[in-house]
Write a protein that holds these residues in place. Structure first.
Motif, PDB file in Angstrom:
ATOM      1  N   PHE A   1     137.557 133.359  83.861  1.00 38.43           N
ATOM      2  CA  PHE A   1     137.443 133.696  82.453  1.00 38.43           C
ATOM      3  C   PHE A   1     138.709 134.400  81.960  1.00 38.43           C
ATOM      4  CE2 PHE A   1     136.554 136.925  79.265  1.00 38.43           C
ATOM      5  CZ  PHE A   1     136.033 136.154  78.233  1.00 38.43           C
ATOM      6  N   LEU A   2     139.149 135.415  82.704  1.00 40.73           N
ATOM      7  CA  LEU A   2     140.336 136.167  82.284  1.00 40.73           C
ATOM      8  C   LEU A   2     141.585 135.281  82.293  1.00 40.73           C
ATOM      9  CD1 LEU A   2     139.636 139.531  84.098  1.00 40.73           C
ATOM     10  CD2 LEU A   2     139.398 139.038  81.652  1.00 40.73           C
ATOM     11  N   TRP A   3     141.708 134.422  83.290  1.00 40.71           N
ATOM     12  CA  TRP A   3     142.849 133.513  83.347  1.00 40.71           C
ATOM     13  C   TRP A   3     142.851 132.597  82.122  1.00 40.71           C
ATOM     14  CZ3 TRP A   3     143.353 128.201  83.602  1.00 40.71           C
ATOM     15  CH2 TRP A   3     144.636 127.733  83.872  1.00 40.71           C
ATOM     16  N   LEU A   4     141.691 132.037  81.790  1.00 35.23           N
ATOM     17  CA  LEU A   4     141.588 131.152  80.637  1.00 35.23           C
ATOM     18  C   LEU A   4     141.927 131.890  79.339  1.00 35.23           C
ATOM     19  CD1 LEU A   4     140.889 128.418  79.401  1.00 35.23           C
ATOM     20  CD2 LEU A   4     138.486 129.157  79.359  1.00 35.23           C
TER      21      LEU A   4
ATOM     22  N   TRP B   1     128.498 140.523  93.353  1.00 34.43           N
ATOM     23  CA  TRP B   1     128.829 141.264  92.139  1.00 34.43           C
ATOM     24  C   TRP B   1     128.644 140.380  90.917  1.00 34.43           C
ATOM     25  CZ3 TRP B   1     129.665 146.342  91.800  1.00 34.43           C
ATOM     26  CH2 TRP B   1     129.944 147.027  92.990  1.00 34.43           C
ATOM     27  N   ARG B   2     128.093 140.963  89.881  1.00 35.16           N
ATOM     28  CA  ARG B   2     127.995 140.333  88.563  1.00 35.16           C
ATOM     29  C   ARG B   2     128.914 141.091  87.623  1.00 35.16           C
ATOM     30  NH1 ARG B   2     123.462 136.945  87.602  1.00 35.16           N
ATOM     31  NH2 ARG B   2     122.267 136.691  89.499  1.00 35.16           N
ATOM     32  N   ALA B   3     129.216 140.458  86.495  1.00 33.24           N
ATOM     33  CA  ALA B   3     130.149 141.097  85.558  1.00 33.24           C
ATOM     34  C   ALA B   3     129.778 140.745  84.125  1.00 33.24           C
ATOM     35  CB  ALA B   3     131.577 140.632  85.845  1.00 33.24           C
ATOM     36  N   SER B   4     130.193 141.608  83.233  1.00 39.41           N
ATOM     37  CA  SER B   4     130.196 141.271  81.813  1.00 39.41           C
ATOM     38  C   SER B   4     131.502 141.793  81.253  1.00 39.41           C
ATOM     39  CB  SER B   4     128.996 141.867  81.071  1.00 39.41           C
ATOM     40  OG  SER B   4     129.107 143.258  80.957  1.00 39.41           O
ATOM     41  N   VAL B   5     132.025 141.062  80.299  1.00 39.08           N
ATOM     42  CA  VAL B   5     133.222 141.502  79.586  1.00 39.08           C
ATOM     43  C   VAL B   5     132.887 141.498  78.103  1.00 39.08           C
ATOM     44  CG1 VAL B   5     134.969 140.838  81.269  1.00 39.08           C
ATOM     45  CG2 VAL B   5     134.179 139.161  79.649  1.00 39.08           C
ATOM     46  N   GLN B   6     133.263 142.579  77.427  1.00 42.87           N
ATOM     47  CA  GLN B   6     133.018 142.693  76.001  1.00 42.87           C
ATOM     48  C   GLN B   6     134.354 142.830  75.295  1.00 42.87           C
ATOM     49  OE1 GLN B   6     130.540 145.964  74.798  1.00 42.87           O
ATOM     50  NE2 GLN B   6     130.498 145.297  72.669  1.00 42.87           N
ATOM     51  N   SER B   7     134.602 141.948  74.352  1.00 40.62           N
ATOM     52  CA  SER B   7     135.829 142.012  73.571  1.00 40.62           C
ATOM     53  C   SER B   7     135.792 143.266  72.703  1.00 40.62           C
ATOM     54  CB  SER B   7     135.955 140.772  72.684  1.00 40.62           C
ATOM     55  OG  SER B   7     136.984 140.952  71.741  1.00 40.62           O
TER      56      SER B   7
END
Length: 70
Positions: free
Chosen positions: A49-52, A25-31
């Motif tokens: 990333f989310l933890w940081l 699985w790949r992911a992207s997160v957009q603020s």
């Protein structure tokens, strides 16, 4: 979901996909706030990333300790 008006709030749009049935699985997160997009190559990177982001938000919210005067 009711969020108190004084709450510290971070929101992301999360996208997950596989480039093939055998691929990871790949992911992207957009603020939602800044529209910045971060691309991540695996779910472990997403969690890191989310933890940081949570750690950085917590440090920004908590005032530094006041040094004790001798």
């Amino acid at each position: 979901m009711n969020i108190p008006s004084n709450a510290h709030y971070i929101s992301y749009l999360l996208r997950l996909w596989q480039e093939s049935p055998q691929a990871g699985w790949r992911a992207s997160v957009q603020s939602v706030q800044s529209k910045e997009i971060v691309h991540l190559v695996c779910l472990e990177d997403l969690i890191a990333f989310l933890w940081l982001q949570g750690e950085l938000a917590e440090k920004a919210r908590v005032p530094p300790a006041t040094p004790i005067q001798p």
